[in-house]
Design a protein around this motif. Structure first.
Motif, short mmCIF file in Angstrom:
data_model
loop_
_atom_site.label_atom_id
_atom_site.label_comp_id
_atom_site.label_asym_id
_atom_site.label_seq_id
_atom_site.Cartn_x
_atom_site.Cartn_y
_atom_site.Cartn_z
N ASP A 180 -7.36 -4.83 1.04
CA ASP A 180 -8.54 -4.62 0.44
C ASP A 180 -9.46 -5.83 0.28
OD1 ASP A 180 -8.03 -1.94 -0.81
OD2 ASP A 180 -6.21 -2.97 -2.07
N LYS A 201 0.77 -1.17 -0.05
CA LYS A 201 -0.03 -0.04 0.00
C LYS A 201 0.98 1.22 -0.23
CE LYS A 201 -4.18 -1.31 -0.46
NZ LYS A 201 -5.14 -0.74 -1.31
N GLY A 253 -4.76 -2.57 5.99
CA GLY A 253 -4.92 -1.98 4.46
C GLY A 253 -5.32 -3.02 3.66
#
Ligand SMILES: NC(=O)c1ccc[n+]([C@@H]2O[C@H](COP(=O)([O-])OP(=O)(O)OC[C@H]3O[C@@H](n4cnc5c(N)ncnc54)[C@H](OP(=O)(O)O)[C@@H]3O)[C@@H](O)[C@H]2O)c1
Length: 320
Positions: A179, A153, A177
């Motif tokens: 997804d 990220k 973080g």
């Protein structure tokens, strides 16, 4: 001095007496504050790592944090055999010595470099990650995998998917973080289909800490059964082998897909400047709270018990 001493290949180290090292001209004596139990340290002690040591007895541990004779707090590593970093006193080639940010405690500063630099460089250097690319971290629930999700990220990846078995760690990865997550051992799961559906057009980069069956499923997911030209490439970076040291790889899998496989280890190290820059970047990110690693301090005297404990994404750090 007291140290974590390997007496027999394949057995955990024991808390024992060992003769203290005397540094040579190109080495520095270090009074150790913390040394983490990494998988490479375990594999070297077990004789299963390609860099295994031959001379026994020997002290375990490849890196750590401590103070030099003038009191400077440093990260250090690579002690000459038979010495290791899991001891009251160790030594280090001068080239391995680097200052540690004040904001990082000893356990964090000792645990972060091996996992953090590897995760950082697997993405930036070995995979050549570009902004917006999709990344799958295979084995994301471990210490290094968690850092890889965060580093992806930070390096501008688009979709980042974390794959692992531990439900609690997968939930933590969403907070850090990721997804999406894939539970590798979900009942009746068709892993190849899960991987194929997890990123539109396939993953650009896979960072692989598992190998074995999960990697075989990943390769099935990119292999093709027709004559349509592949329109995308997947750079698979081989980093660890928690699920097995070998896979079965058909020739057709490589010819029918856009798969590229490279390793991340001593065979793919960048030059010292890139390495030092990654060290500085990773330590600074952690000092700012942007890279998170969970640690647990354990007295050096308890090394034998700690050696084989599965700490579920937390790095155990020995404190003399
Ligand atoms: N080459 C390098 O530069 C480099 C640097 C650092 C690490 N590594 C390697 O990368 C690997 C991971 O390191 P780490 O620091 O993240 O280790 P770790 O913190 O001990 O985590 C290992 C993870 O592997 C998972 N695992 C174990 N057996 C598995 C299996 N059969 N199937 C699926 N998952 C399994 C476990 O996750 P769950 O139980 O949650 O599924 C565990 O959390 C190791 O092989 C290590 O040697 C290489």
């Amino acid at each position: 001095m007291k140290a974590a001493v390997i007496h027999t290949v394949g057995e955990p180290p024991r808390y024992d007496d060992f003769v203290a090292p005397t540094p040579r001209d190109d080495e520095v004596l270090v009074h150790v504050s913390a040394a983490s139990i990494t998988n490479i340290a375990r594999m070297r002690a077990a004789g299963t790592h390609y860099s295994r040591r031959e001379e026994l007895p020997a002290v375990a541990g490849i890196d750590g944090v401590g103070r030099t004779e003038d009191g400077t707090r440093v990260y250090f590593g690579g002690p000459r055999a038979p010495y290791g970093t899991m001891a009251e006193v160790s030594l280090s080639p001068r080239a391995w010595i680097a200052p540690v940010p004040d904001a990082l405690d000893d356990a964090t500063a000792a645990a972060l470099p091996n996992a953090g630099i590897s995760a950082w460089l697997s993405l930036s250097h070995t995979a050549g990650l570009r902004s917006g690319e999709s990344v799958l971290v295979l084995g994301a629930t471990g210490v290094t995998g968690r850092l890889a999700v965060q580093a992806a990220k930070q390096q501008g990846a688009g979709r980042v998917v974390a794959a692992g078995r531990d439900t609690t760690s997968l939930a933590r990865l969403t907070e850090l973080g990721a997804d999406a997550t894939i539970k590798l051992d979900a009942p009746d799961i068709d892993l190849a289909a899960e991987f194929a559906n997890a990123a539109e057009g396939g993953f650009d980069v896979v960072i692989d800490y598992l190998w074995g069956a999960p990697t075989e499923a990943l390769i099935r997911s990119v292999s093709r059964g027709d004559l349509t030209p592949a329109t995308s490439r997947t750079r698979l970076v081989q980093v660890g082998e928690m699920a097995g040291p070998a896979i079965s790889l058909s020739a057709a899998a490589l010819r029918s897909s856009g798969l590229e496989i490279v390793g991340n280890g001593t065979g793919s190290m960048p030059g010292p400047e890139v390495l030092r820059a990654a060290f500085t970047q990773v330590m600074a990110s952690a000092a700012r709270g942007e890279l998170v690693i969970d640690t647990e301090a354990v007295p050096l005297s308890q090394v034998t018990d700690a050696w084989s404990r599965d700490a579920k994404g937390t790095r155990l750090v020995l404190v003399p």
